[in-house]
Scaffold this motif. Sequence first.
Motif, PDB file in Angstrom:
ATOM      1  N   MET A   1      58.951  -7.365   8.982  1.00  0.00           N
ATOM      2  CA  MET A   1      57.561  -7.267   8.427  1.00  0.00           C
ATOM      3  C   MET A   1      56.463  -7.626   9.450  1.00  0.00           C
ATOM      4  N   ASN A   2      55.356  -7.020   9.413  1.00  0.00           N
ATOM      5  CA  ASN A   2      54.193  -7.114  10.207  1.00  0.00           C
ATOM      6  C   ASN A   2      53.329  -8.486   9.710  1.00  0.00           C
ATOM      7  N   ASP A   3      53.126  -9.618  10.542  1.00  0.00           N
ATOM      8  CA  ASP A   3      52.469 -10.586  10.087  1.00  0.00           C
ATOM      9  C   ASP A   3      51.053 -10.496  10.174  1.00  0.00           C
ATOM     10  N   ASP A   4      50.621  -9.369  10.940  1.00  0.00           N
ATOM     11  CA  ASP A   4      49.317  -9.171  11.090  1.00  0.00           C
ATOM     12  C   ASP A   4      48.620  -8.467  10.012  1.00  0.00           C
ATOM     13  N   GLN A   5      49.214  -7.714   9.112  1.00  0.00           N
ATOM     14  CA  GLN A   5      48.704  -7.297   7.812  1.00  0.00           C
ATOM     15  C   GLN A   5      48.718  -8.147   6.558  1.00  0.00           C
ATOM     16  N   PRO A   6      47.805  -8.455   5.911  1.00  0.00           N
ATOM     17  CA  PRO A   6      47.976  -9.393   4.846  1.00  0.00           C
ATOM     18  C   PRO A   6      48.651  -8.433   3.516  1.00  0.00           C
ATOM     19  N   PHE A   7      49.249  -9.264   2.938  1.00  0.00           N
ATOM     20  CA  PHE A   7      50.108  -8.877   1.859  1.00  0.00           C
ATOM     21  C   PHE A   7      48.906  -8.597   0.535  1.00  0.00           C
ATOM     22  N   LEU A   8      48.846  -7.255   0.119  1.00  0.00           N
ATOM     23  CA  LEU A   8      48.095  -7.102  -0.942  1.00  0.00           C
ATOM     24  C   LEU A   8      48.802  -6.378  -2.197  1.00  0.00           C
ATOM     25  N   THR A   9      48.506  -7.247  -3.341  1.00  0.00           N
ATOM     26  CA  THR A   9      49.151  -6.722  -4.760  1.00  0.00           C
ATOM     27  C   THR A   9      48.486  -5.440  -5.228  1.00  0.00           C
ATOM     28  N   ASP A  10      49.205  -4.800  -5.997  1.00  0.00           N
ATOM     29  CA  ASP A  10      48.814  -3.474  -6.603  1.00  0.00           C
ATOM     30  C   ASP A  10      47.363  -3.669  -7.203  1.00  0.00           C
ATOM     31  N   ASP A  11      46.865  -4.709  -7.685  1.00  0.00           N
ATOM     32  CA  ASP A  11      45.651  -5.087  -8.367  1.00  0.00           C
ATOM     33  C   ASP A  11      44.673  -4.928  -7.352  1.00  0.00           C
ATOM     34  N   GLU A  12      45.059  -5.646  -6.102  1.00  0.00           N
ATOM     35  CA  GLU A  12      44.036  -5.691  -4.823  1.00  0.00           C
ATOM     36  C   GLU A  12      43.776  -4.360  -4.373  1.00  0.00           C
ATOM     37  N   LEU A  13      44.854  -3.611  -4.127  1.00  0.00           N
ATOM     38  CA  LEU A  13      44.956  -2.454  -3.807  1.00  0.00           C
ATOM     39  C   LEU A  13      43.960  -1.538  -4.387  1.00  0.00           C
ATOM     40  N   ALA A  14      44.114  -1.363  -5.929  1.00  0.00           N
ATOM     41  CA  ALA A  14      43.375  -0.674  -6.685  1.00  0.00           C
ATOM     42  C   ALA A  14      41.993  -1.174  -6.450  1.00  0.00           C
ATOM     43  N   LEU A  15      41.733  -2.440  -6.526  1.00  0.00           N
ATOM     44  CA  LEU A  15      40.276  -2.930  -6.304  1.00  0.00           C
ATOM     45  C   LEU A  15      39.550  -2.231  -5.052  1.00  0.00           C
ATOM     46  N   HIS A  16      40.416  -2.277  -3.987  1.00  0.00           N
ATOM     47  CA  HIS A  16      39.855  -1.733  -2.716  1.00  0.00           C
ATOM     48  C   HIS A  16      39.692  -0.284  -2.774  1.00  0.00           C
TER      49      HIS A  16
END
Length: 74
Positions: A1-16
């Motif tokens: 897993m790449n630690d450079d990329q923050p984990f985004l939930t489905d809700d956060e992705l939808a908001l983006h």
Amino acid sequence: MNDDQPFLTDDELALHDEVKHLRQEHADLDAAIEALGHMPIPDQLRIARLKRKKLQLRDEIVKIESQILPDIIA
């Protein structure tokens, strides 16, 4: 897993995605207002309505962004 990329939930992705869509709509309104302003006889009422809609979009963008990145009280 790449630690450079923050984990985004489905809700956060939808908001983006929603912010991205609203920003595009905001830019489209800006272009429409600019084009109407260059007409020989600009429709001031229509321009005012588009500007009001643009402000509403900006408020919505700020609201969603505050959900994505809440203020941190130090």
